[in-house]
Design an enzyme around this catalytic site. Structure first.
Site: not given
Length: 288
Positions: A172, A207, A209, A216, A259, A262
């Site tokens: 990241q 994030s 993530h 995603d 997004e 996401h």
């Protein structure tokens, strides 16, 4: 004759004295009755104030005391008008330059908010597992729900292909720094570049993530909103605890571009609440 006059005067004086006594008694009685009336009215007014628009001191204590605290007037405990089933974590303010480093509440982990102002420590390591036979991983607590959603979509003829799940802090950081450098090369100042970059690639630790809570799905392109997968997710994802984290009409709040691909796990109850209310996580957590 003189004795008769004396007796008449004496009788007159006694009559006057008796009349005076009676007048005093009557006056005292009137005063007593008036006092009783005023006391009764005063008590009645107090009750009206307690039950009407006004509040007594004990009522004020009940309103201002924190939920679950002891009331000094009654010795009992006070209750809020509406009490959420899950207490929200208290988040100290942060900025993109000076973010708040959060601590994840293990009991309310699904409420964890990360963005450019609220970040996890750089040594955070989720418990990761692979999902749906792919090379993508999610936090184990989230993975089971993603697989349930994936299988339910398959039954409806839709494949929610995992595209990008967990990302390490280092990956990241590298992606974000590259994006900052790109904007600087376009003539942005460093301060402007870090903000622009964060709207596309979150700073390291900010994030979802990095948490392993988001996936995603299929791709990272806006055309995803025109796919059957997006339509299915819009209708059904909340039943499995997932939300589209970055809607088109909330970019000024999330500070992240739209997004549609996401999707982040927040739990079934909260997912439905956010879907029905139209709120994003920042608004729900009170840090919008």
């Amino acid at each position: 004759m003189a004795n008769v006059k004396k007796k008449k005067k004496s009788a007159k004086r006694r009559a006057e004295a008796n009349a005076l006594k009676f007048s005093c008694f009557l006056l005292a009685l009137i005063i007593a009755i008036t006092a009783v009336v005023f006391i009764t009215l005063d008590k009645h007014n107090d009750k009206l104030l307690q039950n009407g628009n006004g509040t007594t001191e004990s009522a004020q204590n009940a309103q201002t005391a924190e939920p679950g605290s002891t009331s000094p007037a009654t010795g009992g405990t006070t209750s809020p008008i509406t009490e959420p089933e899950t207490a929200l974590p208290v988040l100290a303010p942060g900025t993109i330059d000076n973010p708040t480093i959060i601590t994840i509440d293990e009991e309310n982990w699904h409420l964890t908010l990360v963005n450019s102002c609220y970040r996890i420590p750089d040594d955070y390591e989720p418990n990761l597992v692979y999902v749906c036979g792919s090379a993508e991983r999610l936090d184990a607590q989230v993975a089971v729900h993603y697989e349930d959603m994936y299988n339910a979509a398959l039954e409806d003829g839709v494949t929610l292909t995992p595209c990008s799940g967990y990302r390490s802090y280092e990956l990241q950081e590298r992606n974000y720094n590259n994006k900052v450098s790109f904007f600087e090369s376009q003539g942005y100042s460093h301060e402007e570049a870090i903000i622009e970059a964060a709207s596309i690639i979150m700073p390291p630790g900010s994030s979802e993530h990095n948490l392993g809570y988001a996936m995603d799905i299929i791709c990272v392109e806006e055309y995803f909103e025109d796919t059957d997968a997006f339509k299915w997710l819009t209708e059904n994802a909340a039943d499995y605890g997932f939300i589209m984290r970055y809607p088109k009409d909330k970019q000024d709040i999330t500070k992240v571009i739209y997004e549609p691909w996401h999707w982040r796990y927040v739990g079934v109850e909260l997912a439905h609440e956010l879907k029905d209310s139209g709120l994003v996580l920042e608004e729900y957590m009170g840090v919008a």
